[in-house]
Write a protein that holds these residues in place. Structure first.
Motif, PDB file in Angstrom:
ATOM      1  N   GLU A  15       0.834  -1.210   0.000  1.00 19.68           N
ATOM      2  CA  GLU A  15       0.000   0.000   0.000  1.00 19.68           C
ATOM      3  C   GLU A  15       0.866   1.257   0.000  1.00 19.68           C
ATOM      4  N   PHE A  16       1.962   1.219   0.787  1.00 19.46           N
ATOM      5  CA  PHE A  16       2.862   2.364   0.802  1.00 19.46           C
ATOM      6  C   PHE A  16       3.473   2.595  -0.571  1.00 19.46           C
ATOM      7  N   GLU A  17       3.954   1.530  -1.215  1.00 20.83           N
ATOM      8  CA  GLU A  17       4.589   1.688  -2.528  1.00 20.83           C
ATOM      9  C   GLU A  17       3.622   2.289  -3.544  1.00 20.83           C
ATOM     10  N   PHE A  31       8.844   4.988   4.392  1.00 14.85           N
ATOM     11  CA  PHE A  31       8.039   4.120   5.244  1.00 14.85           C
ATOM     12  C   PHE A  31       8.991   3.516   6.262  1.00 14.85           C
ATOM     13  N   ILE A  32       9.059   4.133   7.441  1.00 15.06           N
ATOM     14  CA  ILE A  32      10.013   3.739   8.474  1.00 15.06           C
ATOM     15  C   ILE A  32       9.243   3.349   9.723  1.00 15.06           C
ATOM     16  N   ASN A  33       9.590   2.204  10.303  1.00 15.25           N
ATOM     17  CA  ASN A  33       8.915   1.706  11.514  1.00 15.25           C
ATOM     18  C   ASN A  33       7.405   1.626  11.340  1.00 15.25           C
ATOM     19  N   GLY A  34       6.968   1.247  10.139  1.00 15.85           N
ATOM     20  CA  GLY A  34       5.544   1.061   9.889  1.00 15.85           C
ATOM     21  C   GLY A  34       4.754   2.344   9.732  1.00 15.85           C
ATOM     22  N   ARG A  78      12.990  -6.369   5.379  1.00 21.34           N
ATOM     23  CA  ARG A  78      12.756  -5.425   4.279  1.00 21.34           C
ATOM     24  C   ARG A  78      11.356  -4.807   4.296  1.00 21.34           C
ATOM     25  N   LYS A  79      10.819  -4.556   5.472  1.00 23.81           N
ATOM     26  CA  LYS A  79       9.472  -3.988   5.582  1.00 23.81           C
ATOM     27  C   LYS A  79       9.470  -2.467   5.635  1.00 23.81           C
ATOM     28  N   GLY A  80      10.633  -1.855   5.512  1.00 24.33           N
ATOM     29  CA  GLY A  80      10.715  -0.403   5.485  1.00 24.33           C
ATOM     30  C   GLY A  80      11.171   0.067   4.121  1.00 24.33           C
ATOM     31  N   ARG A  81      10.916   1.329   3.839  1.00 26.10           N
ATOM     32  CA  ARG A  81      11.320   1.945   2.579  1.00 26.10           C
ATOM     33  C   ARG A  81      11.938   3.294   2.904  1.00 26.10           C
ATOM     34  N   ALA A  82      13.242   3.426   2.625  1.00 25.93           N
ATOM     35  CA  ALA A  82      13.964   4.668   2.913  1.00 25.93           C
ATOM     36  C   ALA A  82      14.539   5.228   1.617  1.00 25.93           C
TER      37      ALA A  82
END
Length: 197
Positions: A15-17, A31-34, A78-82
């Motif tokens: 959903e974030f992507e 998307f950091i720490n959910g 890999r659940k975060g996006r920086a």
């Protein structure tokens, strides 16, 4: 509706992507720490520091590239996006990669804190000084370089282990800063005094 907690992400990575894909170009999302976070649009001094760092890397390690704003899949599993200000990796390392690349093979990430005298970024402390180092360490990135314009300092985080960097060395802007292997060169940060304010 159940209230969100720190243990429960605001949304899924997918959903974030999708949200990040649809965001206007003036907005940079992470998307950091959910949690969805808006990364401040850089000012001229921020950009000058990133370009200075890019030139330093090219001069000292011409076989490497400092990729500005390359998205990375970070954090545990890999659940975060920086989107670091710079990602040091071999030339063409990200060729064929999508917007959120696997961090395997990345030698260093770099962040430059944003400054706005009229409305300071209240999230900078948490995001750049706490959450991102933990995310980059969890991804196994050997070196994290933080140019902190508020503190007029440069911090080098190294030795990632169990989701945290075991070593952090802070020097004032203007000092010579050692970037250990696998980066393997020193930065004379005297020039950054011009851009720190």
């Amino acid at each position: 509706m159940t209230p969100r907690t720190t243990a429960q992400p605001q949304m899924s990575v997918e959903e974030f992507e999708e949200l990040a894909r649809r965001a206007p170009e003036l907005v940079r999302l992470e998307f950091i720490n959910g949690k969805v976070q808006v990364k401040a649009v850089p000012d001229g001094n921020h950009g000058a520091i990133v370009m200075w760092l890019l030139r330093q890397c090219m001069q000292r390690r011409p076989e490497l590239s400092l990729f500005p704003d390359q998205g990375l899949a970070v954090e545990t599993y890999r659940k975060g996006r920086a989107r670091p200000d710079g990602v040091l990796a071999p030339d063409e390392h990200f060729a064929g990669a999508g917007e959120w690349a696997d961090p395997t093979g990345v030698l260093m990430t770099a962040e430059v804190t944003s400054r706005d005298a009229d409305s300071p970024d209240a999230d900078t402390n948490r995001r750049d000084r706490v959450e991102k180092p933990d995310g980059y360490a969890a991804a196994g990135i050997p070196v994290y370089l933080l140019v902190d314009r508020d503190a007029c300092s440069v911090t080098v985080f190294t030795e990632p282990e169990k989701g945290a960097y075991r070593s952090a060395t802070t020097r004032p802007i203007g000092a010579v800063v050692e970037l250990p292997e696998p980066v393997g060169f020193a930065l004379d940060t005297e020039k950054l005094k011009e851009y720190a304010e």
